[in-house]
Design a protein around this motif. Sequence first.
Motif, mmCIF file in Angstrom:
data_model
loop_
_atom_site.group_PDB
_atom_site.id
_atom_site.type_symbol
_atom_site.label_atom_id
_atom_site.label_comp_id
_atom_site.label_asym_id
_atom_site.label_seq_id
_atom_site.Cartn_x
_atom_site.Cartn_y
_atom_site.Cartn_z
ATOM 1 N N VAL A 12 27.813 32.867 36.471
ATOM 2 C CA VAL A 12 27.491 33.388 38.189
ATOM 3 C C VAL A 12 27.509 33.316 38.344
ATOM 4 O O VAL A 12 27.045 33.930 39.801
ATOM 5 C CB VAL A 12 26.542 35.460 37.048
ATOM 6 C CG1 VAL A 12 27.595 35.902 35.547
ATOM 7 C CG2 VAL A 12 25.090 33.954 36.343
ATOM 8 N N ALA A 13 25.677 32.133 38.345
ATOM 9 C CA ALA A 13 25.422 31.374 39.846
ATOM 10 C C ALA A 13 25.555 29.707 39.050
ATOM 11 O O ALA A 13 25.283 29.325 38.143
ATOM 12 C CB ALA A 13 24.285 32.018 40.048
ATOM 13 N N PRO A 14 25.444 29.011 39.496
ATOM 14 C CA PRO A 14 25.365 27.508 39.589
ATOM 15 C C PRO A 14 23.925 27.644 38.423
ATOM 16 O O PRO A 14 22.380 28.218 38.577
ATOM 17 C CB PRO A 14 24.513 27.224 40.641
ATOM 18 C CG PRO A 14 24.782 27.505 42.167
ATOM 19 C CD PRO A 14 25.328 29.294 41.639
ATOM 20 N N GLU B 4 41.946 41.445 28.215
ATOM 21 C CA GLU B 4 41.400 42.137 29.374
ATOM 22 C C GLU B 4 40.184 41.884 29.333
ATOM 23 O O GLU B 4 39.245 42.458 28.374
ATOM 24 C CB GLU B 4 41.759 43.125 29.359
ATOM 25 C CG GLU B 4 42.840 43.794 28.575
ATOM 26 C CD GLU B 4 43.800 44.840 28.248
ATOM 27 O OE1 GLU B 4 43.305 45.547 27.709
ATOM 28 O OE2 GLU B 4 45.007 45.732 27.650
ATOM 29 N N GLY B 5 39.528 42.443 31.177
ATOM 30 C CA GLY B 5 38.135 42.577 30.805
ATOM 31 C C GLY B 5 37.706 41.667 31.954
ATOM 32 O O GLY B 5 36.681 41.301 32.302
ATOM 33 N N LEU B 6 38.360 40.521 32.131
ATOM 34 C CA LEU B 6 38.301 39.731 33.695
ATOM 35 C C LEU B 6 38.828 40.048 34.546
ATOM 36 O O LEU B 6 39.711 40.082 34.712
ATOM 37 C CB LEU B 6 38.503 38.386 33.035
ATOM 38 C CG LEU B 6 37.489 37.950 31.390
ATOM 39 C CD1 LEU B 6 38.274 36.786 30.842
ATOM 40 C CD2 LEU B 6 35.978 38.042 31.686
ATOM 41 N N ARG B 7 38.459 39.280 35.085
ATOM 42 C CA ARG B 7 39.235 38.561 36.616
ATOM 43 C C ARG B 7 39.909 37.743 36.705
ATOM 44 O O ARG B 7 39.335 36.687 36.331
ATOM 45 C CB ARG B 7 38.986 39.586 37.846
ATOM 46 C CG ARG B 7 38.272 40.744 37.635
ATOM 47 C CD ARG B 7 37.382 41.172 39.153
ATOM 48 N NE ARG B 7 36.341 40.374 39.728
ATOM 49 C CZ ARG B 7 34.796 40.898 39.356
ATOM 50 N NH1 ARG B 7 34.982 42.431 39.362
ATOM 51 N NH2 ARG B 7 34.430 39.794 39.765
ATOM 52 N N ALA B 8 40.885 37.490 37.619
ATOM 53 C CA ALA B 8 41.293 35.929 37.663
ATOM 54 C C ALA B 8 40.298 35.396 39.009
ATOM 55 O O ALA B 8 39.678 36.039 39.603
ATOM 56 C CB ALA B 8 42.727 36.334 38.598
ATOM 57 N N GLY B 9 40.369 33.727 38.603
ATOM 58 C CA GLY B 9 39.106 33.383 39.251
ATOM 59 C C GLY B 9 37.598 33.635 38.328
ATOM 60 O O GLY B 9 36.948 32.659 39.254
ATOM 61 N N ASP B 10 37.604 34.665 37.804
ATOM 62 C CA ASP B 10 36.328 34.200 36.964
ATOM 63 C C ASP B 10 36.623 32.779 36.340
ATOM 64 O O ASP B 10 37.053 32.522 35.922
ATOM 65 C CB ASP B 10 35.879 35.660 35.798
ATOM 66 C CG ASP B 10 35.776 36.591 35.886
ATOM 67 O OD1 ASP B 10 35.292 36.741 37.228
ATOM 68 O OD2 ASP B 10 36.382 37.932 35.314
ATOM 69 N N GLU B 11 35.308 32.286 36.578
ATOM 70 C CA GLU B 11 34.723 31.117 35.905
ATOM 71 C C GLU B 11 33.962 31.066 34.268
ATOM 72 O O GLU B 11 33.033 31.630 34.136
ATOM 73 C CB GLU B 11 33.621 29.663 36.439
ATOM 74 C CG GLU B 11 34.262 29.697 38.089
ATOM 75 C CD GLU B 11 33.837 28.853 38.586
ATOM 76 O OE1 GLU B 11 32.977 28.016 37.717
ATOM 77 O OE2 GLU B 11 33.061 28.857 39.583
ATOM 78 N N LEU B 12 34.678 30.698 33.012
ATOM 79 C CA LEU B 12 34.251 30.614 31.704
ATOM 80 C C LEU B 12 33.612 29.057 31.372
ATOM 81 O O LEU B 12 34.021 28.154 31.899
ATOM 82 C CB LEU B 12 35.585 31.158 31.194
ATOM 83 C CG LEU B 12 36.631 32.078 31.884
ATOM 84 C CD1 LEU B 12 37.629 32.712 30.874
ATOM 85 C CD2 LEU B 12 35.316 33.842 31.686
#
Length: 92
Positions: A36-38, A59-67
């Motif tokens: 969510v932040a560095p 389901e439950g995420l958006r494209a571009g979310d960093e995991l």
Amino acid sequence: MSVDVFIDRGERTRRLTVPKSAIIRRDDKSFVFLRVAPDRYALAEVRPTADAMDAVPIEGLRAGDELVVQGHDRLWMILEQGDGATVAGDGQ
């Protein structure tokens, strides 16, 4: 002799997939850690929609979310000791 063949593949749907290694399973639920932040991570519950070898439709995420795909066991331990909202990483 000839034969006409029709194969119904159904409707194609685009699905978001994540590496199987990113999914954490605890108490019959599935989670991932989102960046969510560095050096800050949040736990997010997700719903896998199928099981696959390497990538899992989810389901439950958006494209571009960093995991986080490696080392999430360490983040889970930090989360259990903290306030339960977000986890501060150590920059590694």
